[in-house]
Scaffold this motif. Sequence first.
Motif, short mmCIF file in Angstrom:
data_model
loop_
_atom_site.label_atom_id
_atom_site.label_comp_id
_atom_site.label_asym_id
_atom_site.label_seq_id
_atom_site.Cartn_x
_atom_site.Cartn_y
_atom_site.Cartn_z
N ARG A 439 6.19 96.33 36.24
CA ARG A 439 5.93 97.75 36.06
C ARG A 439 7.23 98.46 35.66
NH1 ARG A 439 1.76 95.76 36.21
NH2 ARG A 439 -0.11 96.25 37.44
N PRO A 440 7.13 99.52 34.85
CA PRO A 440 8.34 100.29 34.49
C PRO A 440 8.99 100.87 35.74
CG PRO A 440 6.47 100.91 33.11
CD PRO A 440 5.92 100.06 34.20
N GLN A 441 10.32 100.85 35.76
CA GLN A 441 11.06 101.36 36.91
C GLN A 441 11.37 102.85 36.76
OE1 GLN A 441 11.53 99.69 39.55
NE2 GLN A 441 13.22 100.61 40.71
N THR A 442 11.47 103.32 35.52
CA THR A 442 11.76 104.73 35.25
C THR A 442 10.84 105.22 34.14
OG1 THR A 442 13.44 104.22 33.57
CG2 THR A 442 14.18 104.36 35.87
N PRO A 443 10.66 106.56 34.00
CA PRO A 443 9.83 107.09 32.91
C PRO A 443 10.38 106.74 31.53
CG PRO A 443 10.18 108.75 34.60
CD PRO A 443 11.08 107.61 34.94
N GLU A 444 11.70 106.52 31.44
CA GLU A 444 12.31 106.21 30.14
C GLU A 444 12.19 104.74 29.77
OE1 GLU A 444 13.94 107.64 32.66
OE2 GLU A 444 13.73 109.76 32.01
N SER A 445 11.70 103.92 30.68
CA SER A 445 11.64 102.48 30.42
C SER A 445 10.62 102.16 29.34
CB SER A 445 11.27 101.73 31.70
OG SER A 445 11.06 100.36 31.43
N GLY A 446 10.96 101.18 28.50
CA GLY A 446 10.05 100.75 27.46
C GLY A 446 9.22 99.55 27.85
N ILE A 447 9.24 99.17 29.13
CA ILE A 447 8.50 98.00 29.60
C ILE A 447 7.00 98.31 29.65
CG2 ILE A 447 8.12 96.47 31.56
CD1 ILE A 447 10.64 95.85 30.03
N VAL A 448 6.20 97.39 29.12
CA VAL A 448 4.74 97.51 29.16
C VAL A 448 4.23 96.82 30.42
CG1 VAL A 448 2.58 96.96 28.00
CG2 VAL A 448 4.61 97.56 26.65
N PRO A 449 3.41 97.47 31.24
CA PRO A 449 2.89 96.82 32.46
C PRO A 449 2.18 95.52 32.14
CG PRO A 449 2.42 99.17 32.48
CD PRO A 449 2.95 98.87 31.11
N GLU A 450 2.38 94.54 33.02
CA GLU A 450 1.80 93.23 32.80
C GLU A 450 1.48 92.59 34.15
OE1 GLU A 450 2.91 89.00 30.51
OE2 GLU A 450 4.33 90.68 30.55
N THR A 451 0.37 91.86 34.20
CA THR A 451 -0.02 91.17 35.43
C THR A 451 -0.44 89.75 35.09
OG1 THR A 451 -0.78 93.22 36.49
CG2 THR A 451 -1.62 91.14 37.39
N VAL A 452 0.05 88.80 35.89
CA VAL A 452 -0.30 87.39 35.72
C VAL A 452 -0.99 86.93 37.01
CG1 VAL A 452 0.56 85.04 35.41
CG2 VAL A 452 1.57 86.94 34.11
N GLU A 453 -2.24 86.49 36.90
CA GLU A 453 -2.96 86.02 38.07
C GLU A 453 -2.36 84.71 38.59
OE1 GLU A 453 -5.39 87.42 39.83
OE2 GLU A 453 -5.15 89.20 38.56
N LYS A 454 -2.44 84.53 39.90
CA LYS A 454 -1.92 83.32 40.53
C LYS A 454 -3.04 82.61 41.28
CE LYS A 454 2.24 83.57 39.00
NZ LYS A 454 2.78 82.53 38.11
N GLU A 455 -2.70 81.44 41.82
CA GLU A 455 -3.73 80.53 42.33
C GLU A 455 -3.89 80.57 43.83
OE1 GLU A 455 -3.46 76.65 39.92
OE2 GLU A 455 -1.58 77.68 39.54
N ARG A 456 -4.89 79.83 44.28
CA ARG A 456 -5.19 79.74 45.71
C ARG A 456 -5.36 78.28 46.09
NH1 ARG A 456 -9.12 84.87 46.91
NH2 ARG A 456 -8.28 86.24 45.29
N GLY A 457 -5.17 78.02 47.38
CA GLY A 457 -5.35 76.65 47.87
C GLY A 457 -5.64 76.65 49.35
N ARG A 458 -6.28 75.59 49.81
CA ARG A 458 -6.52 75.43 51.24
C ARG A 458 -6.24 73.98 51.63
NH1 ARG A 458 -12.20 77.55 49.78
NH2 ARG A 458 -13.20 75.77 48.78
N GLU A 459 -5.68 73.83 52.81
CA GLU A 459 -5.23 72.52 53.29
C GLU A 459 -5.87 72.23 54.64
OE1 GLU A 459 -0.99 70.33 54.48
OE2 GLU A 459 -1.00 72.18 53.30
N TYR A 460 -6.54 71.07 54.74
CA TYR A 460 -7.15 70.61 55.99
C TYR A 460 -6.37 69.39 56.50
CZ TYR A 460 -11.17 73.18 54.01
OH TYR A 460 -11.99 74.13 53.46
N SER A 461 -6.17 69.34 57.81
CA SER A 461 -5.41 68.22 58.38
C SER A 461 -6.04 67.75 59.68
CB SER A 461 -3.96 68.63 58.66
OG SER A 461 -3.33 69.12 57.49
N LEU A 462 -6.05 66.45 59.88
CA LEU A 462 -6.41 65.81 61.15
C LEU A 462 -5.27 64.88 61.53
CD1 LEU A 462 -10.13 64.81 60.43
CD2 LEU A 462 -9.35 66.72 61.85
N TYR A 463 -4.94 64.80 62.82
CA TYR A 463 -3.81 63.95 63.20
C TYR A 463 -3.97 63.41 64.62
CZ TYR A 463 -2.28 68.14 65.73
OH TYR A 463 -2.22 69.22 66.58
#
Length: 820
Positions: A439-463
């Motif tokens: 996200r832009p940090q200041t009003p003068e910034s030329g950065i275009v907002p961008e979002t990259v989706e991330k992943e999920r995981g689940r771990e099962y354990s028996l011991y």
Amino acid sequence: MLLIKPIEEKANVRGNLKLFLLSLTIFGLLDVAAQSKLIRIGRPSPYAPESVTLKGQIVDVSGEPLESVVVLVNGANKAASTTADGRFEFKFPPGPYTLVFHRIGLKRLIKVVEIFKDGSVVIEMQDNTINLDEVTISGNTDENVTGVTAGVSRMSIEEIERLPAFLGEVDVVKSLQLLPGVSTVGEGAGGFNVRGGKTDQNLILLNDGMIFNASHVLGFFSAFNPGVVEDFSLYKGFIPAQFGGRISSVLQVNMKEGNDEKLKFDGGIGIISSRMVIDGPINDKTTFVLGGRASYSDWVLRTVQNLDVKNSDASFSDLNAIINHKFNNEHNVQLSYYRSRDFFRFSDQFGFDWGTDLFAAKYDGVLNPSLKTETSVSQGFYNSSRFDPEGIDAASVKNGVEYFQARQNFIVTPAALDQHTFNVGAQYVQYRIKPESSRPQTPESGIVPETVEKERGREYSLYINDEIEFTDRITLSLGLRYTLFQNYGPYTVFQYSDPNAPSIPTLTDTLQFSTGDLIKTYDGFEPRAALKFQLSPQSSIKMSYNRMNQYIHTVSNTTAQSPVDLWQPSNRYIPPQISDNFSIGYFQNLNDNQWEFSFDLFYKDSENLLEYKDFANLILNNHLETDLLSGQGRAYGSEVQIKRNYGKWSGWVSYTYSRTMVKIDNANPELTINRGEWYPTNFDRPHNLAVVSKLKMGQKSSFDANFNFTSGIPTNAIITAYQVDQQAVPHFSDRNEFRIPDYVRLDLAITVADNIWKFERKKPKRYEESMTFSIYNVLGRNNAYSVFFVRPEGTNGLPKAHKFAVLGNALPAVTYNIKF
């Protein structure tokens, strides 16, 4: 196990008691001479009460209370688990009873009590031969020999508090870095490396909840307030089956329960931060602990002549809140909350802010004399961002990870298998990597907002883990853990013409997975084994092996752990890291455990380690697999430590020789590093020497010093150049072919605690106080953190090497501590 009913006829007490002791001796259940010296409280009387109360406290050989000791009462069919201060309590009819005391790592103890009126006892227990390969913060001194695995080092909380620390702040993690096998890449570096492992290969647990960043102020301080820590252990060789998810080590930190007697305060005021802890009873069954720290370090930065440093900001704070409720001696519940916040800005160039929130609940209960349960649930949130505060590119990039974890563990000590102690259980962890956003940090910034989706995981354990004491000389620990990991949607997966060599030009298609859809599944068995052979009461040989899988990784091209490192679950293109760890060691104690000597050899073979391609783009990359490479790893070395536990002088000398290498080889030359040959990792430091000493000066005052020498970390360098259009173009060496200069540091501290104000008192003090004066980096050595190359301004010449040092001078500090 033989159960004896209470004796009803008072006149026959002594005769029946002698018969009872004789029967136990015949069946080998009791060594009368060694274990069963009779404890008598009161005398038989026709006016004896219908019930009596027995109160007790269990301590170790140094007098420290022992928590979570299971106390079984044969004759009353009762059981209890000791509190944080080692106490237990029973109520039963007058008569003789057999008390059996048991806890993992301690010798099982049997005491016969003949009680006819209310009374109390103090029981001392000793170490057994079934302890784990851990660094346990306590006061015992013979685990170096009796522990079942190699690599055991021990410290006390008092020792840690008196070690010279950065700007007078007590630090748990930095204290661990003085132990053999533990290191860091330098000052200002977050995380720590254990036996050649990456920082993300350490599982850090706070009250069974995971911590993803255990550092404040980019590694200068640890995230743990020592005032709220009850105990902690570092498992660095043999890791029992009840732990999993990382392949190098486990740092387990348990917080205090709070005392049940009166309100207590423990605090300290330093030149850069202050801390406080308040604990006490809420009612007769409930206690609380409230602790916090806050920094005010900006004034220190303002005194530095360098303008960039002078215009920088750094601050941190943390909070611990704990409520502990004891239903009775057998059942206990603890609720805790941990919060930390950090902010760092380097002039007007860049900055970081990061924070952790952790909610945890634990239940401990004795279900019957042979079965204890431990249940815990936790939910954690880690958020971080990097920002560029000014200019046309001013922006903030945020990421993070959140998780939910549930764990159920049973400790089984079956009467029919007296030499066995089982840990049996299951664990579930669900990870959600937060979207990466810019996200832009200041009003003068030329950065275009961008979002990259991330992943999920689940771990099962028996011991299951079984610790078996075959004889007084031979102890074996066997464990097996099974893990199943699922990567699931929603997520978009890219497909490539060659899935083993993904790249943007070979991208062919995308697959869209909906919420809950399985994308990729991994599983595996993780066997563990440790063997101890006792050569004599003062010496032993120990061996261990464990295999572990790691399904979540950090993605970074920096040498040190950064607050904004990306956490990445295993997926179609990133398999889990797998490690096989071996160790063997010899251990010797001398002069009634005053001196300890240990020598350890270790070797670790790893698969699927993540490395990055040259010029990789790891930020806001929605096809991260195209910039990553997978390879083999190996680490090997030896550790030597000589330690003096007590006396006017105490401390230790430790030396570690350790190499950690990685190999990235592929049939495609573009997917190799250094032509597929082995090369040192970013954190390879072959030589590490630590000297820690303490001189007692009175009852509580001391002079402390520690010296540390480590090899410089690997780096790249310019080895030649060629001309293109009258400009020198550098040609760099192989990756990590050279090293930066070695690291050397000496710290000193003096603690004054015996009437520090030196005036007569009419009344005894109702509080304890001390002053600690310390100097960090006494030699003022300008230790290099990194070496980088910059082309001289206004020229086309060859870039010149520059050394970057975080600290280049001695830093004095003073801290005032008070308890009441």
